[in-house]
Design an enzyme around this catalytic site. Structure first.
Site, PDB file in Angstrom:
ATOM      1  CG  ASN A   1      36.772  40.947  36.506  1.00  0.00           C
ATOM      2  OD1 ASN A   1      35.587  40.614  36.628  1.00  0.00           O
ATOM      3  ND2 ASN A   1      37.656  40.786  37.486  1.00  0.00           N
TER       4      ASN A   1
ATOM      5  CG  HIS B   1      38.647  42.529  41.947  1.00  0.00           C
ATOM      6  ND1 HIS B   1      38.295  41.227  42.226  1.00  0.00           N
ATOM      7  CD2 HIS B   1      39.451  42.928  42.963  1.00  0.00           C
ATOM      8  CE1 HIS B   1      38.854  40.861  43.363  1.00  0.00           C
ATOM      9  NE2 HIS B   1      39.569  41.873  43.837  1.00  0.00           N
TER      10      HIS B   1
ATOM     11  CB  SER C   1      39.884  47.960  40.011  1.00  0.00           C
ATOM     12  OG  SER C   1      40.495  48.431  41.195  1.00  0.00           O
TER      13      SER C   1
ATOM     14  CG  ASP D   1      40.648  39.389  40.510  1.00  0.00           C
ATOM     15  OD1 ASP D   1      39.815  39.429  39.598  1.00  0.00           O
ATOM     16  OD2 ASP D   1      40.466  38.792  41.586  1.00  0.00           O
TER      17      ASP D   1
END
Ligand code: GRF
Length: 220
Positions: A109, A111, A138, A147
């Site tokens: 992911n 973020h 990140s 997250d």
């Protein structure tokens, strides 16, 4: 080495998706984007994928009896495309831990904060409210914690006295795109792995996340 098969999950604008498509098209990223899937039928990101001739899937969560049912269907459809890696690129939906578990080490992911700072929403406003001199973005492996998974790489930018959340987001966005492409490139080269004791680069454990340098390249 066969091109890494990517499934990319999106909810909105799709600029990170576009960065991956553009890198693929300019032959700097050896990936095969096998599917772009969304929880938002009207997402601009889906149009970008269609324009690039990539298979798309849109599922409306409101038509499923529960989060678990939606996630089960989504990931069954994703799995049917046999991706090596699932990329959450502006996918704005919390996923069921049970749906994530089979993808541990194979789902990332992006973020917009320097994790572990500011998981969740409104990251730019929160960084400014805290008076942070440095903000960033990140890319991390996805775990059941929002997250919260191990961070592979980060890009940092300096905040300015006159920044607004929008100006900060705008300045960060090109760095996000470079970070996304560079991180996926390392994964496509099979140089990054996730084990019980953390992330390794070329078999050596990472003591800290990789950092994007001024030239947009990743360094240890
Ligand atoms: C990016 O800021 C990303 O970090 C966050 O959502 C935004 C998505 O932008 N998770 P886009 O859809 O890739 O343009």
């Amino acid at each position: 080495m066969p091109p890494l098969r990517l499934a990319i999950l999106v909810s909105g604008r799709g600029s990170n998706l576009q960065a991956l498509i553009d890198a693929r098209d300019s032959d700097v990223l050896p990936v095969n984007i096998v599917l772009v899937a969304s929880d938002k039928v009207r997402a601009q990101a889906l149009r970008r994928a269609e324009d690039a001739g990539i298979a798309t899937l849109a599922l409306d969560p409101k038509t499923y009896p529960s989060r678990a049912a939606f996630d089960a269907e989504l990931f069954a459809r994703v799995a049917a495309h046999r991706p090596d890696l699932v990329v959450l690129a502006g996918f704005m939906r919390i996923l069921d831990a049970a749906a994530i578990a089979p993808w541990q080490g194979r789902m990332i992911n992006i973020h917009p904060s320097l994790l572990p700072k500011y998981p969740g929403l409104h990251t730019h406003a929160r960084a400014l409210e805290a008076g942070d001199a440095v903000h960033g973005t990140s890319v991390h492996f996805v775990t059941g914690e929002l997250d919260g998974g191990p961070v592979i790489a980060q890009a940092r930018i300096a905040t300015r006295a006159d920044d607004t959340p929008d100006s900060l987001a705008q300045r960060l966005l090109p760095r996000e795109h470079a970070l996304m492409v560079e991180t996926v490139a390392l994964l496509a080269a099979r140089r990054i792995t996730l084990a019980a004791d953390g992330i390794a680069l070329d078999g050596t454990p990472l003591a800290a996340p990789l950092q994007l340098d001024a030239n947009g390249r990743l360094a240890g």
